[in-house]
Design a protein around this motif. Sequence first.
Motif, short mmCIF file in Angstrom:
data_model
loop_
_atom_site.label_atom_id
_atom_site.label_comp_id
_atom_site.label_asym_id
_atom_site.label_seq_id
_atom_site.Cartn_x
_atom_site.Cartn_y
_atom_site.Cartn_z
N UNK A 33 -6.82 -0.87 -0.35
CA UNK A 33 -6.32 -0.25 -1.56
C UNK A 33 -6.57 1.27 -1.59
N UNK B 141 -5.52 4.48 3.76
CA UNK B 141 -5.37 3.15 3.16
C UNK B 141 -4.49 2.28 4.04
N UNK B 142 -3.40 2.86 4.57
CA UNK B 142 -2.50 2.11 5.44
C UNK B 142 -3.19 1.74 6.75
N UNK C 266 0.84 -1.20 0.00
CA UNK C 266 0.00 0.00 0.00
C UNK C 266 0.87 1.25 0.00
N UNK D 59 -7.57 -5.89 -0.49
CA UNK D 59 -6.56 -5.09 -1.19
C UNK D 59 -6.85 -4.97 -2.68
N UNK E 286 -3.48 7.99 1.35
CA UNK E 286 -2.58 6.85 1.55
C UNK E 286 -2.49 6.45 3.02
#
Lengths: 234, 125
Positions: free
Chosen positions: B45, B39-40, A171, A193, B36
Amino acid sequence: MANLLTINHLSYSRNLQLILKDLNLELPYGQIVGLLGTNGAGKTTLMRLIAGNYIDRKNSISINTETNSAVRKSLVSFTEQVGGWSGHPRIFKIGNFYDALYEDFNLTTFNQLLSNLNLSPDQRVNQLSKGNFRKLVIAVTLARQTDLYLLDEPFDGIDSMTRKKIISSIIQWKPENATVLVSDHHVGDIANLLDQVVIIKDQHVAAQEAADTIRETLGKDIETYYEDFYREEL
Amino acid sequence: MKFDDKIPIYYQIKQYIYKEIIINHLTPGSKVPAVRQLALDLAVNVNTVQRSLRELISEGVLESQRGKGNFVTTNPEILNNLRKNIVEEQLSLMYDHLASLQLTPDEMIQALTEYVNKRKETHHG
């Protein structure tokens, strides 16, 4: 935008045995794609062909419109291309080795990946556990700055904490426009994911579907969707 | 956060952000973490997070400020509706369940009142 990867009518035999037959596949930029299939379905063979490790004589595969397999090799970062160094080098030596080998290898990114994955640059490769070796392979693969990453069974035989670390690395380090193709036979590991899944069965792409469509339109989880392809024939 | 793999992840992320706003973990006007980072944190995704945020922006729940990021709306009407909708969603699930057990609306109200009183007692007792 044009596709990143286009495969038209790809067939491949090895030792007189047909492994892939009339396979077609298109992948866009900027996605994480699950490549699913049973053992022996041809997932690894397909990755080797895409990466240019196996020769596709009919030039059925193009990446950024490039069909030459030698050029393709430089455009793809593939977990299987990691290895083959001599002796028992320390991890930082391996970083230097790939830094010299690939123009797109970023040593700073590599060192950040090592630290994220709790690997010490001073460790020797032969002393790494199986899980730590997998982490090193991921660090090398993701340290290259390219458009297509092929991760072949990156979660095979590793514990759940290591898996989480590897998922975080994907990611965090995947360039925005790059696409990651990741094969796995335990879909559940990576279901959250994925943008889409590609199922290889009977030597070709039996299905390609967006993860949201599977959940929203078909009302299934990805694992069930995948298993249903095999249930029908039982 | 645990996701239900049968429900689109972008939808579950939206529900998560609604809840964070309702319980004031994300206060009106505050900045939402970068794509991001989200997302982490959620182990999903980046594209999925982007889709959730895009929808939240078009609903007016988040406001995008060019170059600065996304912020929770300060519009009281939107915030009130958000709260109302989430509560209504839960009530509608309960209503359907109870209706399938053939309870009449009056019986539902009575059952709910009794149940709430019982919970209040155990809470204070």
